[in-house]
Design a protein around this motif. Structure first.
Motif, PDB file in Angstrom:
ATOM      1  N   LYS A 160      29.725  38.592  38.661  1.00 44.59           N
ATOM      2  CA  LYS A 160      31.181  38.421  38.554  1.00 44.59           C
ATOM      3  C   LYS A 160      31.512  37.446  37.427  1.00 44.59           C
ATOM      4  O   LYS A 160      30.723  36.562  37.097  1.00 44.59           O
ATOM      5  CB  LYS A 160      31.742  37.892  39.878  1.00 44.59           C
ATOM      6  CG  LYS A 160      31.438  38.767  41.070  1.00 44.59           C
ATOM      7  CD  LYS A 160      31.944  38.144  42.361  1.00 44.59           C
ATOM      8  CE  LYS A 160      31.125  36.921  42.759  1.00 44.59           C
ATOM      9  NZ  LYS A 160      29.726  37.292  43.104  1.00 44.59           N
ATOM     10  N   ILE A 188      37.526  33.910  37.730  1.00 42.77           N
ATOM     11  CA  ILE A 188      38.933  34.300  37.875  1.00 42.77           C
ATOM     12  C   ILE A 188      39.076  35.802  38.141  1.00 42.77           C
ATOM     13  O   ILE A 188      39.574  36.215  39.179  1.00 42.77           O
ATOM     14  CB  ILE A 188      39.789  33.905  36.653  1.00 42.77           C
ATOM     15  CG1 ILE A 188      39.703  32.376  36.419  1.00 42.77           C
ATOM     16  CG2 ILE A 188      41.242  34.324  36.867  1.00 42.77           C
ATOM     17  CD1 ILE A 188      40.446  31.908  35.198  1.00 42.77           C
ATOM     18  N   GLY A 205      36.735  38.130  38.522  1.00 41.71           N
ATOM     19  CA  GLY A 205      35.714  38.738  39.352  1.00 41.71           C
ATOM     20  C   GLY A 205      35.105  39.952  38.694  1.00 41.71           C
ATOM     21  O   GLY A 205      34.568  39.886  37.588  1.00 41.71           O
ATOM     22  N   LYS A 228      34.237  41.490  43.798  1.00 40.80           N
ATOM     23  CA  LYS A 228      35.299  40.495  43.885  1.00 40.80           C
ATOM     24  C   LYS A 228      36.412  40.967  42.948  1.00 40.80           C
ATOM     25  O   LYS A 228      36.285  40.890  41.728  1.00 40.80           O
ATOM     26  CB  LYS A 228      34.781  39.123  43.467  1.00 40.80           C
ATOM     27  CG  LYS A 228      35.663  37.955  43.855  1.00 40.80           C
ATOM     28  CD  LYS A 228      35.586  37.649  45.335  1.00 40.80           C
ATOM     29  CE  LYS A 228      36.379  36.403  45.707  1.00 40.80           C
ATOM     30  NZ  LYS A 228      35.812  35.178  45.124  1.00 40.80           N
ATOM     31  N   GLY A 236      39.609  40.111  41.537  1.00 36.23           N
ATOM     32  CA  GLY A 236      40.433  38.915  41.437  1.00 36.23           C
ATOM     33  C   GLY A 236      39.920  37.868  42.411  1.00 36.23           C
ATOM     34  O   GLY A 236      38.773  37.427  42.325  1.00 36.23           O
ATOM     35  N   GLN A 237      40.763  37.488  43.372  1.00 36.90           N
ATOM     36  CA  GLN A 237      40.367  36.533  44.408  1.00 36.90           C
ATOM     37  C   GLN A 237      40.042  37.219  45.737  1.00 36.90           C
ATOM     38  O   GLN A 237      39.803  36.543  46.724  1.00 36.90           O
ATOM     39  CB  GLN A 237      41.506  35.529  44.625  1.00 36.90           C
ATOM     40  CG  GLN A 237      41.831  34.681  43.414  1.00 36.90           C
ATOM     41  CD  GLN A 237      43.037  33.776  43.649  1.00 36.90           C
ATOM     42  OE1 GLN A 237      43.872  34.045  44.500  1.00 36.90           O
ATOM     43  NE2 GLN A 237      43.126  32.708  42.867  1.00 36.90           N
ATOM     44  N   ILE A 238      40.015  38.552  45.752  1.00 33.10           N
ATOM     45  CA  ILE A 238      39.857  39.296  46.995  1.00 33.10           C
ATOM     46  C   ILE A 238      38.424  39.783  47.154  1.00 33.10           C
ATOM     47  O   ILE A 238      37.947  40.616  46.370  1.00 33.10           O
ATOM     48  CB  ILE A 238      40.820  40.507  47.045  1.00 33.10           C
ATOM     49  CG1 ILE A 238      42.253  40.052  46.803  1.00 33.10           C
ATOM     50  CG2 ILE A 238      40.694  41.234  48.370  1.00 33.10           C
ATOM     51  CD1 ILE A 238      42.781  39.069  47.833  1.00 33.10           C
ATOM     52  N   PHE A 259      45.604  38.135  43.286  1.00 28.79           N
ATOM     53  CA  PHE A 259      45.539  36.695  43.049  1.00 28.79           C
ATOM     54  C   PHE A 259      46.596  36.011  43.924  1.00 28.79           C
ATOM     55  O   PHE A 259      47.659  35.615  43.420  1.00 28.79           O
ATOM     56  CB  PHE A 259      45.781  36.383  41.565  1.00 28.79           C
ATOM     57  CG  PHE A 259      44.846  37.075  40.634  1.00 28.79           C
ATOM     58  CD1 PHE A 259      43.602  36.541  40.344  1.00 28.79           C
ATOM     59  CD2 PHE A 259      45.198  38.288  40.047  1.00 28.79           C
ATOM     60  CE1 PHE A 259      42.723  37.178  39.469  1.00 28.79           C
ATOM     61  CE2 PHE A 259      44.339  38.939  39.177  1.00 28.79           C
ATOM     62  CZ  PHE A 259      43.093  38.384  38.887  1.00 28.79           C
ATOM     63  N   SER A 269      46.978  33.152  45.050  1.00 25.29           N
ATOM     64  CA  SER A 269      47.363  31.784  44.694  1.00 25.29           C
ATOM     65  C   SER A 269      48.438  31.744  43.609  1.00 25.29           C
ATOM     66  O   SER A 269      49.091  30.716  43.435  1.00 25.29           O
ATOM     67  CB  SER A 269      46.128  31.003  44.229  1.00 25.29           C
ATOM     68  OG  SER A 269      45.575  31.595  43.062  1.00 25.29           O
ATOM     69  N   ARG A 304      38.970  40.082  54.717  1.00 26.27           N
ATOM     70  CA  ARG A 304      38.304  40.893  53.710  1.00 26.27           C
ATOM     71  C   ARG A 304      38.974  42.243  53.588  1.00 26.27           C
ATOM     72  O   ARG A 304      39.327  42.865  54.581  1.00 26.27           O
ATOM     73  CB  ARG A 304      36.828  41.114  54.064  1.00 26.27           C
ATOM     74  CG  ARG A 304      35.999  39.857  53.944  1.00 26.27           C
ATOM     75  CD  ARG A 304      34.554  40.186  54.078  1.00 26.27           C
ATOM     76  NE  ARG A 304      33.761  38.961  54.015  1.00 26.27           N
ATOM     77  CZ  ARG A 304      32.447  38.933  54.129  1.00 26.27           C
ATOM     78  NH1 ARG A 304      31.800  40.051  54.310  1.00 26.27           N
ATOM     79  NH2 ARG A 304      31.808  37.795  54.067  1.00 26.27           N
TER      80      ARG A 304
END
Length: 330
Positions: free
Chosen positions: A42, A45, A47, A74, A76-78, A221, A223, A313
Motif C-alpha cells: 500500500k 494515504i 492505500g 486498503k 483510502g482509509q477503508i 476518507f 477523516s 470493515r
C-alpha cells in the motif's frame, strides 16, 4: 565529588530505565493485530486506490490472480476484503452469512436513499427482512411480474417503432434508457412521464445514478469528509434528493386521491399503499419507507459489484464467473 552533585544524572538515568521497562511491558501486553489475508503493498494515504486504474474489474482480476481469491486491500482509509472466487463467495454468503449480511452506510445512500432504507442498501435487521418480504411476496412475485407483461410488450413495440422510423443515426444508449424508464414508470407509478418531450423523471433518475456511482471523499476518507461540503457535492445531493422526494410525494398524493392512471390494474404504488394499512406487518411503513422502496425500482440492474460490511470493515464482493483470464484483456 559530593553525593549531591550525582543526584540529578542518577535520577535521570533511573527515570529512563523505568520508562524503558514500562514501554517494553506495554508492548508485550499489546494484543497482536489479527492475521490479514495477503494483498499488494500500500501507499500512504491512498492505500491501494492507485492500483484500480480506469478498469477496476480488470485490476481486481489481475491482483486476485497474484494474491489469491481472498485478498486484503486498503481503499483510502477503508480496510477492504476482496473475494474473487465462487467457492469463497459461497463461504461468505452462506456459511458466514450472519457476519457478512450488512451493507456499508454510504454518503450518497444516506442522502439520496432516505438514510439507506431502500432494499439495496438497508442494513441487515428487522426492517430489511420486512422490506425483503414485501418485495419477494408482493412487488416481485411471479404473478405480479406476469401481470405487467402487456405493459412490457407495448413498450417494446414503441421502442421498435422508434428505431424503424428513424432516418439517421440512432443513440441506442439513450433510447434503451428511455425505454427502461418508461417501463419502470408504468409498472411502478401507473403512467409515463415523457409527454411532450424528454422525461423529467429520466433527468432525475440519471442525476441520482451519477451521484450514486460517483466519487466522494467521505466514503474512502472519513477523516476529511468535510471536503464533500467544500466541493459542492453535498449541495448537489441535497438538491437532487429534494427534487426526487417532491416527485414521489406527488405520486403518492395522486394515488391516494384516485387521480393516477392505473389502466385497470394496480401498480406498485397501489400495492405499497395497501400494505401501509396492513396492521399485520412486522413493522409499520411510513411514507419515507414507501419512497425508499420506490427509488430501488429504478436502480440499474446491471450493477455487478455488491457491497457488504462487517463491523468496521467493508467487503467488496466480486464473483468472477469462470471467466477466462484473457477474455477481458481486450
Amino acid at each position: 565529588m559530593e553525593p549531591s552533585s550525582l543526584s540529578m544524572p542518577f535520577c535521570l538515568a533511573l527515570l529512563f530505565i523505568l520508562l524503558s521497562l514500562f514501554c517494553l511491558t506495554a508492548m508485550k501486553k499489546k494484543p497482536s493485530s489479527p492475521k490479514l489475508p495477503p494483498g499488494p503493498p500500500k501507499l500512504p494515504i491512498v492505500g491501494n486506490l492507485h492500483q484500480l486504474t480506469n478498469h477496476p474489474h480488470r485490476a481486481l482480476r489481475d491482483l486476485a490472480l497474484k494474491h489469491g481469491s481472498l485478498m486484503y486491500l486498503k481503499l483510502g482509509q477503508i480496510p477492504t476484503l476482496v473475494v474473487s472466487s465462487r467457492s469463497m463467495a459461497e463461504a461468505l454468503m452462506k456459511t458466514h452469512d450472519y457476519n457478512f449480511a450488512s451493507r456499508p452506510s454510504l454518503t450518497t445512500g444516506n442522502h439520496l436513499l432516505y438514510n439507506c432504507t431502500d432494499i439495496a442498501f438497508a442494513p441487515a435487521g428487522a426492517y430489511w427482512r420486512t422490506i425483503r418480504k414485501i418485495c419477494v411476496q408482493e412487488l416481485l412475485s411471479v404473478k405480479r411480474v406476469e401481470s405487467f407483461s402487456a405493459v412490457r410488450e407495448e413498450e417494446v413495440g414503441r421502442l421498435v417503432r422508434a428505431v424503424e422510423s428513424s432516418e439517421g443515426a440512432i443513440d441506442l444508449n439513450k433510447l434503451f434508457l428511455s425505454h427502461t424508464i418508461d417501463v419502470i414508470c408504468r409498472v411502478a407509478f401507473g403512467r409515463r412521464y415523457d409527454e411532450g418531450g424528454p422525461s423529467e423523471v429520466e433527468r432525475l433518475f440519471r442525476e441520482r445514478t451519477v451521484l450514486l456511482g460517483g466519487f466522494n471523499f467521505g466514503d474512502l476518507f472519513p477523516s476529511v469528509e468535510w471536503l464533500d461540503l467544500v466541493s459542492g457535492l453535498r449541495r448537489r445531493m441535497r438538491r437532487a434528493f429534494e427534487e426526487i422526494d417532491e416527485f414521489l410525494e406527488h405520486v403518492l398524493e395522486d394515488h391516494r386521491g384516485g387521480t393516477a392512471e392505473t389502466q385497470n390494474q394496480r401498480d406498485l404504488v397501489d400495492v405499497l399503499l395497501q400494505l401501509q394499512k396492513d396492521a399485520s406487518l412486522d413493522l409499520p411503513l411510513s411514507d419515507q419507507n414507501l419512497k425508499a422502496v420506490l427509488t430501488a425500482s429504478s436502480l440499474s440492474p446491471s450493477l455487478s459489484l455488491s457491497l457488504f460490511q462487517i463491523s468496521n470493515r467493508t467487503v467488496w464482493w466480486w464473483e468472477f464467473e469462470t471467466i477466462n483470464s484473457n477474455s477481458l484483456k481486450g
